[in-house]
Motif scaffolding. Sequence first.
Motif, PDB file in Angstrom:
ATOM      1  N   GLY A   1      30.191  22.298  75.965  1.00  0.00           N
ATOM      2  CA  GLY A   1      30.358  23.663  75.584  1.00  0.00           C
ATOM      3  C   GLY A   1      31.655  24.080  74.929  1.00  0.00           C
ATOM      4  N   ILE A   2      32.681  23.711  75.804  1.00  0.00           N
ATOM      5  CA  ILE A   2      34.056  23.726  75.376  1.00  0.00           C
ATOM      6  C   ILE A   2      34.346  23.087  74.263  1.00  0.00           C
ATOM      7  CG2 ILE A   2      36.501  23.408  75.954  1.00  0.00           C
ATOM      8  CD1 ILE A   2      35.612  23.511  78.896  1.00  0.00           C
ATOM      9  N   GLY A   3      33.818  21.745  73.799  1.00  0.00           N
ATOM     10  CA  GLY A   3      33.998  20.896  72.624  1.00  0.00           C
ATOM     11  C   GLY A   3      33.281  21.879  71.497  1.00  0.00           C
ATOM     12  N   ARG A   4      32.393  22.484  71.819  1.00  0.00           N
ATOM     13  CA  ARG A   4      31.416  23.277  70.717  1.00  0.00           C
ATOM     14  C   ARG A   4      32.194  24.292  70.164  1.00  0.00           C
ATOM     15  NH1 ARG A   4      29.379  25.581  67.241  1.00  0.00           N
ATOM     16  NH2 ARG A   4      27.104  26.096  66.786  1.00  0.00           N
ATOM     17  N   VAL A   5      32.797  25.072  71.045  1.00  0.00           N
ATOM     18  CA  VAL A   5      33.718  26.053  70.819  1.00  0.00           C
ATOM     19  C   VAL A   5      34.849  25.808  69.799  1.00  0.00           C
ATOM     20  CG1 VAL A   5      35.221  28.128  71.657  1.00  0.00           C
ATOM     21  CG2 VAL A   5      33.003  27.559  72.802  1.00  0.00           C
ATOM     22  N   LEU A   6      35.567  24.470  70.338  1.00  0.00           N
ATOM     23  CA  LEU A   6      36.756  24.193  69.535  1.00  0.00           C
ATOM     24  C   LEU A   6      36.517  23.826  68.191  1.00  0.00           C
ATOM     25  CD1 LEU A   6      38.540  22.423  72.592  1.00  0.00           C
ATOM     26  CD2 LEU A   6      39.320  24.770  71.560  1.00  0.00           C
ATOM     27  N   ILE A   7      35.486  22.853  68.341  1.00  0.00           N
ATOM     28  CA  ILE A   7      35.077  22.048  67.013  1.00  0.00           C
ATOM     29  C   ILE A   7      34.684  22.973  65.936  1.00  0.00           C
ATOM     30  CG2 ILE A   7      33.504  20.425  65.980  1.00  0.00           C
ATOM     31  CD1 ILE A   7      33.734  18.793  68.664  1.00  0.00           C
ATOM     32  N   PHE A   8      33.902  24.023  66.193  1.00  0.00           N
ATOM     33  CA  PHE A   8      32.962  24.887  65.223  1.00  0.00           C
ATOM     34  C   PHE A   8      33.847  26.168  64.986  1.00  0.00           C
ATOM     35  CE2 PHE A   8      29.750  21.855  66.399  1.00  0.00           C
ATOM     36  CZ  PHE A   8      29.180  21.793  65.301  1.00  0.00           C
ATOM     37  N   GLY A   9      35.083  26.308  65.210  1.00  0.00           N
ATOM     38  CA  GLY A   9      36.024  27.438  64.779  1.00  0.00           C
ATOM     39  C   GLY A   9      36.047  28.564  65.795  1.00  0.00           C
ATOM     40  N   GLY A  10      35.879  28.236  67.075  1.00  0.00           N
ATOM     41  CA  GLY A  10      36.455  29.430  67.890  1.00  0.00           C
ATOM     42  C   GLY A  10      35.269  30.114  68.320  1.00  0.00           C
ATOM     43  N   PHE A  11      35.504  31.219  69.038  1.00  0.00           N
ATOM     44  CA  PHE A  11      34.564  32.130  69.321  1.00  0.00           C
ATOM     45  C   PHE A  11      33.656  32.808  68.679  1.00  0.00           C
ATOM     46  CE2 PHE A  11      36.962  31.456  73.420  1.00  0.00           C
ATOM     47  CZ  PHE A  11      36.089  31.112  74.202  1.00  0.00           C
ATOM     48  N   ASN A  12      32.371  32.677  68.168  1.00  0.00           N
ATOM     49  CA  ASN A  12      31.585  33.338  67.270  1.00  0.00           C
ATOM     50  C   ASN A  12      30.316  33.374  67.835  1.00  0.00           C
ATOM     51  OD1 ASN A  12      30.471  30.847  66.332  1.00  0.00           O
ATOM     52  ND2 ASN A  12      32.319  30.571  65.293  1.00  0.00           N
ATOM     53  N   SER A  13      29.142  33.907  67.043  1.00  0.00           N
ATOM     54  CA  SER A  13      27.948  33.887  67.720  1.00  0.00           C
ATOM     55  C   SER A  13      27.474  32.620  67.752  1.00  0.00           C
ATOM     56  CB  SER A  13      27.208  35.134  66.877  1.00  0.00           C
ATOM     57  OG  SER A  13      27.025  34.521  65.314  1.00  0.00           O
ATOM     58  N   SER A  14      27.497  31.919  66.791  1.00  0.00           N
ATOM     59  CA  SER A  14      27.108  30.539  66.492  1.00  0.00           C
ATOM     60  C   SER A  14      27.462  29.878  67.635  1.00  0.00           C
ATOM     61  CB  SER A  14      27.254  29.971  65.425  1.00  0.00           C
ATOM     62  OG  SER A  14      26.807  28.352  65.128  1.00  0.00           O
ATOM     63  N   SER A  15      28.826  29.692  67.882  1.00  0.00           N
ATOM     64  CA  SER A  15      29.531  28.966  69.294  1.00  0.00           C
ATOM     65  C   SER A  15      28.677  29.275  70.332  1.00  0.00           C
ATOM     66  CB  SER A  15      30.922  29.066  69.078  1.00  0.00           C
ATOM     67  OG  SER A  15      31.244  28.667  67.927  1.00  0.00           O
ATOM     68  N   LEU A  16      28.689  30.559  70.566  1.00  0.00           N
ATOM     69  CA  LEU A  16      28.320  31.058  71.838  1.00  0.00           C
ATOM     70  C   LEU A  16      26.780  30.736  72.125  1.00  0.00           C
ATOM     71  CD1 LEU A  16      29.829  34.775  72.020  1.00  0.00           C
ATOM     72  CD2 LEU A  16      30.394  32.692  73.460  1.00  0.00           C
ATOM     73  N   ILE A  17      25.805  30.770  70.905  1.00  0.00           N
ATOM     74  CA  ILE A  17      24.570  30.425  71.234  1.00  0.00           C
ATOM     75  C   ILE A  17      24.315  28.830  71.569  1.00  0.00           C
ATOM     76  CG2 ILE A  17      22.455  30.025  69.877  1.00  0.00           C
ATOM     77  CD1 ILE A  17      23.088  32.564  68.417  1.00  0.00           C
ATOM     78  N   GLY A  18      25.397  27.922  70.892  1.00  0.00           N
ATOM     79  CA  GLY A  18      25.297  26.695  70.927  1.00  0.00           C
ATOM     80  C   GLY A  18      25.781  26.363  72.721  1.00  0.00           C
ATOM     81  N   VAL A  19      26.752  26.998  72.955  1.00  0.00           N
ATOM     82  CA  VAL A  19      27.108  26.885  74.512  1.00  0.00           C
ATOM     83  C   VAL A  19      26.142  27.195  75.378  1.00  0.00           C
ATOM     84  CG1 VAL A  19      28.705  27.678  76.231  1.00  0.00           C
ATOM     85  CG2 VAL A  19      29.610  27.261  73.941  1.00  0.00           C
ATOM     86  N   ALA A  20      25.444  28.346  75.306  1.00  0.00           N
ATOM     87  CA  ALA A  20      24.194  28.648  75.998  1.00  0.00           C
ATOM     88  C   ALA A  20      23.130  27.670  76.057  1.00  0.00           C
ATOM     89  CB  ALA A  20      23.751  30.139  75.553  1.00  0.00           C
ATOM     90  N   SER A  21      22.896  27.015  74.691  1.00  0.00           N
ATOM     91  CA  SER A  21      21.651  25.934  74.506  1.00  0.00           C
ATOM     92  C   SER A  21      22.036  24.745  75.543  1.00  0.00           C
ATOM     93  CB  SER A  21      21.643  25.912  73.198  1.00  0.00           C
ATOM     94  OG  SER A  21      20.723  24.650  72.821  1.00  0.00           O
ATOM     95  N   ILE A  22      23.203  24.324  75.249  1.00  0.00           N
ATOM     96  CA  ILE A  22      23.764  23.168  76.064  1.00  0.00           C
ATOM     97  C   ILE A  22      23.791  23.128  77.622  1.00  0.00           C
ATOM     98  CG2 ILE A  22      26.269  23.391  76.031  1.00  0.00           C
ATOM     99  CD1 ILE A  22      24.141  20.110  75.332  1.00  0.00           C
TER     100      ILE A  22
END
Length: 892
Positions: A92-113
Motif C-alpha cells: 500500500g505504501i508503494g502504491r501511494v509512492l509509485i502512483f503519484g501520492g495521495f489521491n482517490s485512485s491511490s487510496l482505493i488501491g491501498v484499501a483493495s490490497i
Amino acid sequence: MIKDLITNIAIFSSIIFFYNSLVPIDWAGNRKASAKRVLAQGIVMGILGNVLMFFSVHVNATTIVDYRQLAVICAALFGGIFSSLIASVLIGIGRVLIFGGFNSSSLIGVASILSTGLISGLIVSRIYKYRNRWILFVITMIATTTIAFFLILGSKSMKILPYFFIVLVIGSCFVAYLLRYLVKTNIQQHLVKENEKRFRNLSSLKDAVFNSASEVSITVTDSEGVFTLFNQGAERMLGYTEAEMVGKETPLIIHLESEVQRRGEELSALFNKEIQGFDILVEWTRHGKADEREWTYLRKDGKHLTVNLIVTALHYEGRISGFIGIATDITGKKHAEEELHYQNEELQAQQAELEAQQEDLLFTLTKLEESESYLKKRNMLAITLVNTLDKKDLYQSIMDSLIDLFGAQRGIIIILDKLQEFAAFGYSEQEAVALKLSMSQIILPRLNEQKLPFTVKNEETHNLYIPVIDEDMELIACIVLSRLHNPITKSELEEAIGLATQIALSLQKLWLHEESKQQRELMQDMMNTIQEGILLIDLQGNTLQVNTKFCELIGYKAAESGGSFISNGFKEEEEDPFRMNIYWEHLKQIIDDPHLLQTFIRNIILNPIKGSATINYRINSPVKRNINMYYELLYLNGHVFAVLLVHRDVTREYELDQLKSEFVNTVSHELRTPLSSVYGLTELMLTKQLSPEKQHKYLTTIYEETKRLTSLINNFLDLQRMESGRKVYEIICVDIEKIIYKVLDFNKINMENHEVSYQFQDKPLLVMGDEDSLTQIMMNLVSNAIKYSPKGGKIQISAWKEGEYRAISIKDEGLGIPADSLNQLFSKFYRVDNSDRRQIGGTGLGLSIVKEIVTSHKGDIRVSSVYGEGSTFTIRLPIGVNLDEEDLLLRA
C-alpha cells in the motif's frame, strides 16, 4: 499482454526461487513460526509486490498485469495473517509512492490490497485444504479488483476486467502449482536428509552393538558364504582378525570337518537331496527358520571351543542377501553340565540312602507321635480326675477319655451305689439301662470276685470289663469298653488296672468333696436362719464364713463374702472382695466411728482371750441401724483357731428406749404444767379469802387446764386404741368442706395475723370417713399451720380429685421442716429440734394420730416443705358416695 504475463511470471518465479533457496518454503500452521520469521516473510512478499507494481508502471505503462495481490497471498501462505498484513501495508505504501501520492485512485488501491491481505490471512487460518484455499484466494482477488476498478474507472472497467480475470486466473494457477512443487521438493529434501542422518545413526549403532558384544561372536556372510562382517567378539573367540576373514574366507574354516560332514548327512536325508559345503551351515535357514545348535569351533591356534550358534538368513527385496551367525562360548557351561551330571548321580545315590533312612525315621516318629498322643490323653484324664468336682461332668469325662485311650466305639461307667448313676458313650438310654440289668447277674459278681479286668469276645466285638476298687477292696464302679475287630492286648489290660486305681481315688475324692460341701451348705443354711449377723474369721484375719444377715447389715451382697481382716494379711492377686482394706473403706462410709470398731476387732484377733467384751456402733447406710457386737472363741484340739463375731441388730430396743425417754419427758412436761397451775390456784383458793371475780377467774383457769389434761390423755388413749385396732370408725359420706369451715371458725381467735384462701374443685367435697375423726385430722393440720406460722402469712386450703380419691392440702408460709426430719415426722412423740420450735408447745402425737386415722380410712398423707419458707400437708381419702340405706363401719 502475453509478453507482460510471461515477464511478470518470470519475475515472480525468480524471486520465489531465490527466497526458497534462502528460506525453504513451508505452509503456515505446519510449524509454529517465530515473530522474526513472520516479519521477514511479510517484508519479502511486500518487496516482491512493489517490484511487480513498479514493473507494471515504468516498464510498460499500458499493461493490465499486476501480480502484487499474489505476493500478499504468498505472505499469508508462508507466515499467516500477520505476514499478509505486513506485506499489504508495504504494498500500500508503494502504491501511494509509485502512483503519484495521495489521491482517490491511490487510496482505493491501498484499501483493495489491505482487504486482500486481511481476507487471505483469515482464509489460511480457517481453511486447510490447499485447493479450497486457492479457490477462495481467486474469488477474493476478483472481488477486490472489480470493486477497485469500478471505483476508479467506472463503466470503462468492463473492457479491462475480462482480460484481467484471464491473466489473474492464469497467474494464480501457475503460482499455486509452483508453490506446491517447491513445498513438495522441500519436504522430500528434508526427508532425504533425515533418512541419511538416520542411516548414519543406525550404522554407528550397528558398529557399536557388534563391537560391544565382546563375549559373543557375530559374523555376517553374503549369499555365497564369504564373510562380510567379523566383530571383535569373533576375533577374541577364534583368534582371527577381521582383515584375515572379511572378503576372503567362509565359516567352514572355523568348523570341524567331521561335524560338518555328519550334519550334511542328516540334512541330505531330511530334505532328500545332497547338501554339502557352506549350504550345510545355512540350509535350515533357507526354509524360513533360524537354525540353533551346538557346534565345535576350531580356533586359529588349533584349540577347540564348544559354542551355541544361531544362524539366521538376511533378506533384501524378497530374496536372501546373506546370513548372520551369533555364537556364544559354552565350553565352561558344558564342563559344568558334565560335572553337574556326575554330581547328580552322586546325589541320587545319596537320596536313595536318605529315603531309606527317612522311612526308618518316619516309622520311629510315628511311634513317638502315637506315644505322645497316648501320654497327652493320659495327662488329660489325670487333669480331669484331679480338677473336676462336678459329679456328672467327671463321670462323662472319664468315659470320653477311656473311649479315646482304648480306641473303643462304645462304653459305659456304672457307679455301684444306691442311685446307680452312669455315663455312657455310644449307648442310648434304653440300651444303657438294659446293660446295667444284664451285668448284675454274671459280670458284676465276677468283677467283685476277681478284682481284675477281663475281656469277653462277642462275634466281632471285644468287650473290656474294668472293676474300680476302693481302698477297702470294695467294688464301687464298673467300666465297660467295646471295640470292633481289634482284640484287647495284654498291655492294655495292665494299663486298665492303673487307670482303675486313679479313677477310684478320683471318685472317692469327689464323694468326699460332695459330703463336705453338703455339710458346709447345711452349716451355711443354719447360720442364715440366725437373725444375727455372723462373721467367722481365723487368727490371720481371713474371713472363713458369713451369713446373709451380716451381709444385709453392712450392705454387702451375700456372694461377696470372704477376705482378710488384717491390712497386711492378704495378697494382691486374691479375688475376694471382702478383704480388710476394702471392708474398712466400706465401713468408713456407713458407721460413725470405724476406728473404734477396727481397733476392737484387731485386738481380739491379735490377743484371743475368752471374755465378755462387747461394742456398740451405729450403721448409717443403707438403713440406719444400732448394732451390738460380741465375740466367741472357737477351739480345735484345745487351741483357738477362729473367732466368731456376732453382730446383733438392737435398733428396735434402742428406739424403744428413745421412745420411752421421750414419752416420759413429754408426759412429765405436758402433765406437770397444767397440774402445777391447778395445784397452785387450788391452794390459793383454800388458803386465802378471794373475791368472787378472782374465784371465777381461777376456776375458769382450772377448768381450761383440766380440759387440756383431758385432751392430752384422750390423745394418748386414741393413739393406743388405733395402734391396737380397737378404734371403731363410723364410715359415712361426709362433706369435708363443712368440716374445714367449722375448724377454721374454731381457730378464728388464733388467726389474727393469717390470711386464709380456698381453692376447691368439683364441689361438693364428699369423702368416705368418720366425721369426728376427719374433724380431728383437719383440727390437727390447721392448728399446726397456724401454730408453726408465728409471724402469720397466708394459709391456702385446696381440694381436688385424683382418680378415686379426694385430695385436700393445707399450705402455710411458716417455719418449714428440715429435709432430714421429714422421714420421722409422723413418729410418736417426734418433734423437730430447734430453737424456733422450743417455744411452741406440743406432745408430738398430733401427726401420728393424723397418719393413723388416714391410713385406717384407706388413704395416705404426704408432706413437702422448704425449710424457712413453709410446708404443705396433703391427705387423700376415698371419694364419698351418698348411701341412704346404710352406713359402712370399718374397724381399723
